[in-house]
Motif scaffolding. Structure first.
Motif, PDB file in Angstrom:
ATOM      1  N   LEU A  80     -51.511  32.323  21.250  1.00 30.21           N
ATOM      2  CA  LEU A  80     -50.220  31.689  20.970  1.00 30.21           C
ATOM      3  C   LEU A  80     -49.091  32.370  21.739  1.00 30.21           C
ATOM      4  CD1 LEU A  80     -48.364  29.796  19.285  1.00 30.21           C
ATOM      5  CD2 LEU A  80     -48.264  31.584  17.590  1.00 30.21           C
ATOM      6  N   GLU A 103     -46.848  30.306  24.425  1.00 31.46           N
ATOM      7  CA  GLU A 103     -45.409  30.090  24.408  1.00 31.46           C
ATOM      8  C   GLU A 103     -44.769  30.628  25.687  1.00 31.46           C
ATOM      9  OE1 GLU A 103     -43.657  28.428  22.236  1.00 31.46           O
ATOM     10  OE2 GLU A 103     -45.184  28.065  20.726  1.00 31.46           O
ATOM     11  N   MET A 104     -45.373  31.682  26.245  1.00 36.27           N
ATOM     12  CA  MET A 104     -44.812  32.195  27.500  1.00 36.27           C
ATOM     13  C   MET A 104     -44.990  31.189  28.622  1.00 36.27           C
ATOM     14  SD  MET A 104     -45.759  36.205  27.370  1.00 36.27           S
ATOM     15  CE  MET A 104     -45.361  36.540  29.072  1.00 36.27           C
ATOM     16  N   LEU A 129     -42.248  28.731  28.405  1.00 36.75           N
ATOM     17  CA  LEU A 129     -41.002  29.253  28.974  1.00 36.75           C
ATOM     18  C   LEU A 129     -41.009  29.172  30.493  1.00 36.75           C
ATOM     19  CD1 LEU A 129     -39.976  32.547  27.226  1.00 36.75           C
ATOM     20  CD2 LEU A 129     -39.011  30.270  27.028  1.00 36.75           C
ATOM     21  N   TRP A 187     -40.637  25.695  31.760  1.00 37.93           N
ATOM     22  CA  TRP A 187     -39.253  25.235  31.551  1.00 37.93           C
ATOM     23  C   TRP A 187     -38.338  25.780  32.654  1.00 37.93           C
ATOM     24  CZ3 TRP A 187     -35.880  29.222  29.368  1.00 37.93           C
ATOM     25  CH2 TRP A 187     -34.566  28.810  29.198  1.00 37.93           C
ATOM     26  N   MET A 193     -35.488  20.753  29.911  1.00 37.11           N
ATOM     27  CA  MET A 193     -35.262  20.779  28.466  1.00 37.11           C
ATOM     28  C   MET A 193     -36.271  19.896  27.746  1.00 37.11           C
ATOM     29  SD  MET A 193     -33.107  22.848  27.345  1.00 37.11           S
ATOM     30  CE  MET A 193     -32.559  22.474  25.696  1.00 37.11           C
ATOM     31  N   LEU A 231     -39.497  21.644  27.558  1.00 37.44           N
ATOM     32  CA  LEU A 231     -39.419  22.752  26.610  1.00 37.44           C
ATOM     33  C   LEU A 231     -39.487  22.240  25.177  1.00 37.44           C
ATOM     34  CD1 LEU A 231     -38.870  25.794  26.118  1.00 37.44           C
ATOM     35  CD2 LEU A 231     -36.477  25.208  25.939  1.00 37.44           C
ATOM     36  N   ILE A 232     -38.699  21.207  24.889  1.00 37.10           N
ATOM     37  CA  ILE A 232     -38.638  20.741  23.506  1.00 37.10           C
ATOM     38  C   ILE A 232     -39.960  20.109  23.101  1.00 37.10           C
ATOM     39  CG2 ILE A 232     -37.515  19.078  21.973  1.00 37.10           C
ATOM     40  CD1 ILE A 232     -34.939  19.663  23.533  1.00 37.10           C
ATOM     41  N   SER A 257     -42.634  22.819  22.829  1.00 35.70           N
ATOM     42  CA  SER A 257     -42.372  23.689  21.685  1.00 35.70           C
ATOM     43  C   SER A 257     -42.667  22.956  20.389  1.00 35.70           C
ATOM     44  CB  SER A 257     -40.921  24.142  21.649  1.00 35.70           C
ATOM     45  OG  SER A 257     -40.626  24.859  22.794  1.00 35.70           O
ATOM     46  N   PHE A 258     -42.388  21.662  20.388  1.00 38.17           N
ATOM     47  CA  PHE A 258     -42.722  20.867  19.219  1.00 38.17           C
ATOM     48  C   PHE A 258     -44.226  20.958  18.942  1.00 38.17           C
ATOM     49  CE2 PHE A 258     -44.172  16.791  17.444  1.00 38.17           C
ATOM     50  CZ  PHE A 258     -43.448  16.786  16.255  1.00 38.17           C
ATOM     51  N   LEU A 275     -45.151  24.193  17.344  1.00 44.53           N
ATOM     52  CA  LEU A 275     -44.955  24.304  15.897  1.00 44.53           C
ATOM     53  C   LEU A 275     -46.267  24.049  15.165  1.00 44.53           C
ATOM     54  CD1 LEU A 275     -41.653  22.302  15.314  1.00 44.53           C
ATOM     55  CD2 LEU A 275     -41.944  24.692  15.898  1.00 44.53           C
ATOM     56  N   ILE A 307     -48.431  27.100  15.430  1.00 43.19           N
ATOM     57  CA  ILE A 307     -48.054  28.147  14.482  1.00 43.19           C
ATOM     58  C   ILE A 307     -48.487  27.752  13.077  1.00 43.19           C
ATOM     59  CG2 ILE A 307     -46.112  29.419  13.488  1.00 43.19           C
ATOM     60  CD1 ILE A 307     -44.653  29.039  16.097  1.00 43.19           C
TER      61      ILE A 307
END
Lengths: 512, 482
Positions: B141, B145-146, B149, B152, B168, B171-172, B175-176, B179, B182
């Motif tokens: 994880l 996430e890196m 980034l 992005w 953006m 990224l969004i 990242s969604f 979630l 996680i």
């Protein structure tokens, strides 16, 4: 597992309060010697930092430092907070000189000279720091209230520092709302004292360390009333929704170093006061924890949704602080030891990252003179260091690895899941996406894209002292994110000294 | 092994930090050097053919289970495949960028910012290696996430309205998806006190299926599968070598890698969840195919082809989890095979955009004479992608289809027919597009100055694409399924 602590009489707690107070008074007395202001502030905050480090080391060894006959104590929880307050204050004082001189010169405050304003600033700044440290150290439940209220008063003039219409309004709102709010905490403290002293007798009922032993014997209606008062009172100071409306105004109108202190550490001091008092009732009355949890989740969501709608950089950061305090309460409200650990972990991380963001925002405003997000753009080329620091802060708060916010949020979520509070975990995870959107979008607006013509082409990077303060915070964010085990033992000790809903009380132990 | 693993992640990170410290001009040499070292070590790890898992430490506050065994590395055939793709394609990208990110570029003349560019590229390579070597969900994880980034920052590289928006969006959306990752991680950990890939085995079949679906959603978002595919075509605002890397060897491959990692951890996926995986993959493949016919931008066309090819990998993994080992091997092999074919296509289109200043299919024609290497590269890439034997994707598709035919019932033949149809359509459409770009009357008479480094790396990549099955098949053959 309750850790065995040995009480040691020490000068350190008293010094921590008296040194910055003395420095503040000296700054006022020596106002004609302009060079002393910055030197005194710097030395006093450096001294506080050194004492805090020394105190933290002793608490790590299992000692509990007491002074003035148990009036001031440094246990591992207080040590953590004191270290945080003095470290952030030190960096803020490091950041101040160039920033404030530039600012006071430009602001043209009526009826005063640059020199007199700077004296007021540094004098009150030192007193503000002293009151925050005092609040962290106080073992006397009434004096805890007094110290928290004193920190409001000490910072009131700092919030209204610019002396223009908006600042005065913000300062007025700040003093009024906080004083009214915190009065509830006084009711709570008095109620606890009154109930406690009937059991303990006399002035012993004032001491939190003594009250802790007997809290289980309080009648439940008293507990409910007292904790409601305490949560509302200290919660107002901590910016917990729905008692937060003072916060965006105060944070936005105060000079940036003060905003960094307000957001970075003052909110934490208030939460600390809440943890100290409210968790007394966790073992005997668990619904208190649930109330804290619900309030935390509500705050977390509301703060970020409000932040989404802000166009003023500092107001946006202020609302984001509200949201992050919600995360802290989420952890504390779980009432488990991992929850407390995660909450405190987030306290540390938010203090670092949010001070960093405020300092970086200040640097942007210092150089470009603009504070509205939609009027900014393309500053990364002009201000690479500030840009780097702001992005680090934004990503850290959004919980992006390998930065510190990720670690504390992960701990919060795991704690929530283990406590069975899945609704809070899911909302927390979703909110972290909103945080990401809010902060990264702001960072993108400020630093990337085309530079608007309203910003002068001669905009330069902020001065070296400003950059240094920011870089230290950024490196700390990165370091804790990569090696979070480094702060495990102080945090674990601090969390261990907070009661959870599972802590066996003297009463229940006796029953078995 | 410790040293090799440390080098493969550490050298690119060191290179990235160094890139920040030096001026723009020197950064490209550092980048090429660092990726070359990483690629060499990755090849050595793959050649060693070992299977080891080592853990060093953990997060003590999360309790006994997590206190010790959280951070370390895991080397096995799947990790080797991913490592090879991430580092070799990373090296190719870095060398190609040498010429591409320059003033001579007619699409996006770039005079500054190389240091920033190579910083993120290095970090990207390191994060992908981190993903490949992660021994458990938490570490995966973190690197996952890196990569979000890095992509992005790189998609936003040109700093104009379009690319910032696309950045953006990526990224969004990813990242969604994160979630859900996680959420799944927290669930699995709170239920089993373990963050290992095999922790799902300890859950009840129903809980396991739902937890897997959470990870699957994260993987769909990362791998741009329906309904989370929209960020990928927009991400074409990135510089072309970045698009190549993003599509071929990193970002989107992380999603399928996660699914493969979970499925290969030795627990049984309930049939319904496997069916969901297969059906979603087929829907993605055919929707992407449908979009091929409406793309006027060459890079957007390639984006949809990536979506479809990742659908293939998901399909193979789905069939594999129904019990056909061969399909799992095919899917894992496809990660590497597709990486080479797709990079080749992107870099060829990159040469076209570099010289012509546009990627609009209507404005391009007759470029074969001016850019012969790019033309040859494009056709080899297109053949390789659609599965012309003996080029790379033929082998991986062969494995997958043989796997599908091993399944009982009519499921296998149906999939066979669908895959054949998709491959034929892809083949036909890519031939058509290639013919339009490279043959016919030249659109203009401008001379083409193609940097030597770009042509040289294209030639090398063509050779590598032809030869990569020789390296990939033996590694994939070692993968033991469920």
């Amino acid at each position: 597992m309750p850790t065995v602590q040995s009480d040691v009489h020490s000068l350190l707690p008293a010094l921590l309060v008296f040194v910055p107070t003395g420095a503040g008074i000296l700054i006022f007395l020596l106002r004609r010697l302009s060079w002393t202001r910055e030197a005194l502030a710097f030395l006093a905050s450096l001294f506080c930092l050194a004492i805090s480090i020394a105190a933290s080391i002793s608490t790590l060894k299992g000692q509990c430092l007491i002074a003035l006959g148990h009036q001031l104590i440094i246990d591992s929880l207080a040590a953590l907070l004191v270290l945080l307050v003095s470290a952030v204050s030190f960096l803020v004082v490091l950041y101040c000189p160039r920033y404030m001189r530039h600012l006071v010169r430009d602001a043209a405050i009526p009826h005063s000279t640059t020199e007199s304003r700077l004296t007021i600033f540094y004098g009150w700044l030192m007193l503000f720091i002293a009151t925050m440290l005092w609040a962290c150290l106080s073992n006397n439940i009434i004096m805890l209230y007094v110290a928290v209220e004193a920190s409001t008063i000490a910072s009131g003039l700092l919030v209204a520092f610019y002396w223009d219409r908006r600042a005065l309004e913000a300062g007025y709102k700040y003093l009024m709302l906080l004083t009214v709010g915190i009065t509830f905490a006084l009711f709570g403290c008095v109620l606890v004292y009154a109930t406690g002293s009937s059991v303990l007798g006399g002035s012993k009922g004032l001491l939190i360390s003594e009250l802790r032993k007997v809290a289980a014997s309080f009648p439940s209606t008293t507990v409910a009333l007292a904790s409601a008062f305490l949560i509302v009172g200290f919660g107002t100071k901590a910016g917990i929704a729905p008692f937060h409306p003072w916060l965006p105004d105060a944070h936005a109108e105060a000079p940036t170093p003060v905003s960094a202190l307000l957001s970075g550490v003052m909110l934490k001091v208030a939460v600390y006061a809440m943890i100290r008092t409210v968790t007394l009732f966790y073992p005997s009355f668990p619904p208190v924890a649930t109330f804290v949890l619900a309030l935390g989740v509500f705050t977390m969501i509301l703060g970020d949704l409000m932040a989404l709608a802000q166009d003023d950089l500092k107001r946006m950061l202020a609302y984001s602080s509200v949201s992050q305090m919600g995360y802290v309460l989420l952890g504390v409200g779980l009432g488990t030891s991992l929850g407390t650990y995660a909450g405190l972990f987030h306290v540390v991380n938010h203090a670092l990252a949010k001070s960093l963001l405020f300092l970086a925002a200040g640097a942007v405003m210092y150089s470009s003179g603009v504070r509205t997000l939609s009027e900014m753009g393309g500053l990364a080329k002009k201000m690479p260091v500030t840009s780097f620091c702001f992005f680090i802060g934004a990503l850290a708060l959004s919980g992006v690895p390998p930065l510190n916010g990720f670690q504390s949020k992960l701990a919060l979520f795991v704690a929530g899941a283990e406590a069975g509070a899945w609704w809070a975990v899911i909302l927390g995870i979703v909110t972290s996406l909103i945080t990401l959107v809010v902060l990264v979008r702001a960072a993108k607006n400020i630093f990337w894209g085309k530079m608007p013509e309203s910003i002068s082409v001669s905009t330069r990077e902020a001065p070296a002292s400003v950059c240094l303060a920011m870089l230290i915070l950024a490196v700390l964010c990165l370091a804790i994110g990569i090696y979070p085990q480094a702060i495990y033992s102080p945090l674990e000790k601090a969390a261990g000294s907070v009661q959870t809903i599972f802590t066996a009380t003297a009463d229940t132990v006796a029953k078995h | 092994m410790h040293a090799m693993v440390a080098a493969v992640i550490g050298v690119p990170i060191a290179g990235a930090v160094l890139c920040l410290a030096v001026r723009d001009k020197a950064s490209k040499y550092i980048a090429v050097l660092a990726t070359a070292v990483a690629a060499a070590y990755a090849s050595a790890i793959a050649a060693a053919q070992s299977k080891v898992t080592v853990v060093f430490g953990g997060l003590p506050w999360l309790g006994e289970g997590a206190a010790k065994a959280l951070f370390g590395y895991q080397v096995d055939p799947l990790a080797s495949i991913m490592l090879l793709a991430a580092t070799i394609i990373g090296l190719v990208t870095a060398i190609y960028s040498f010429g591409y990110v320059s003033v001579g570029n007619r699409e996006h003349s770039t005079s500054s910012g190389q240091a920033r560019y190579f910083f993120w590229l290095m970090l990207f390579v390191a994060s992908m290696c981190g993903i490949a070597l992660s021994p458990n969900l938490l570490q995966l994880l973190i690197f996952w996430e890196m990569t979000t980034l890095c992509s992005w920052a790189l998609i936003s590289f040109y700093d104009n309205e379009e690319s910032l928006k696309a950045g953006m969006k990526a990224l969004i959306m990813t990242s969604f998806g994160g979630l859900f990752f996680i959420g799944g991680l927290v669930w699995v950990f709170s239920a089993t006190k373990s963050m290992g890939f095999d922790a799902l085995a300890l859950m009840t079949p129903t809980a396991r299926a739902w937890a897997f679906v959470l990870f699957l959603i994260a993987a769909w978002a990362k791998s741009a599968q329906l309904p989370f595919h929209t960020w990928l075509p927009d991400a074409m605002a990135a510089p072309t070598p970045i698009s190549a890397y993003l599509h071929a060897a990193s970002m989107v491959k992380a999603g399928v890698f996660l699914v493969a990692r979970l499925l290969l951890a030795g627990w049984h996926l309930p049939y319904d969840a496997a069916l969901l995986l297969v059906v979603a993959a087929l829907v993605t493949m055919f929707s992407a195919l449908y979009f091929y016919f409406f793309q006027s931008d060459a890079k957007r066309l390639l984006a949809f082809s990536t979506i479809a090819q990742l659908g293939y990998i998901m399909l193979g993994l789905g069939i594999g989890s129904m019990g056909a080992d061969l399909a799992t091997r095919g899917a894992v092999l496809h990660i590497l095979m597709h990486a080479f074919a797709k990079t080749l296509l992107f870099l060829s289109i990159g040469v076209v955009a570099y010289t012509q200043g546009t990627r609009e299919l209507t404005k391009l024609s007759g470029l074969a004479a001016k850019a012969p290497v790019a033309a040859f590269g494009f056709f080899v890439g297109a053949f390789a992608l659609s599965g012309v034997p003996p080029l790379p994707c033929f082998w991986s598709k062969l494995y997958m289809l043989s796997g599908a035919l091993q399944l009982k019932g009519s499921f296998g033949p149906v999939i066979l027919v669908l895959v054949m149809l998709e491959s034929l359509a892809t083949f036909g459409w890519f031939l058509y597009v290639g013919q339009r770009i490279f043959y016919g009357k030249p659109a203009n008479e401008d001379p083409c100055g193609i940097p030597l480094s770009m042509n040289a790396i294209l030639i090398a990549l063509i050779l590598a694409t032809i030869l990569v099955p020789i390296a990939g098949i033996p590694i994939a053959a070692q993968i033991v399924g469920l």
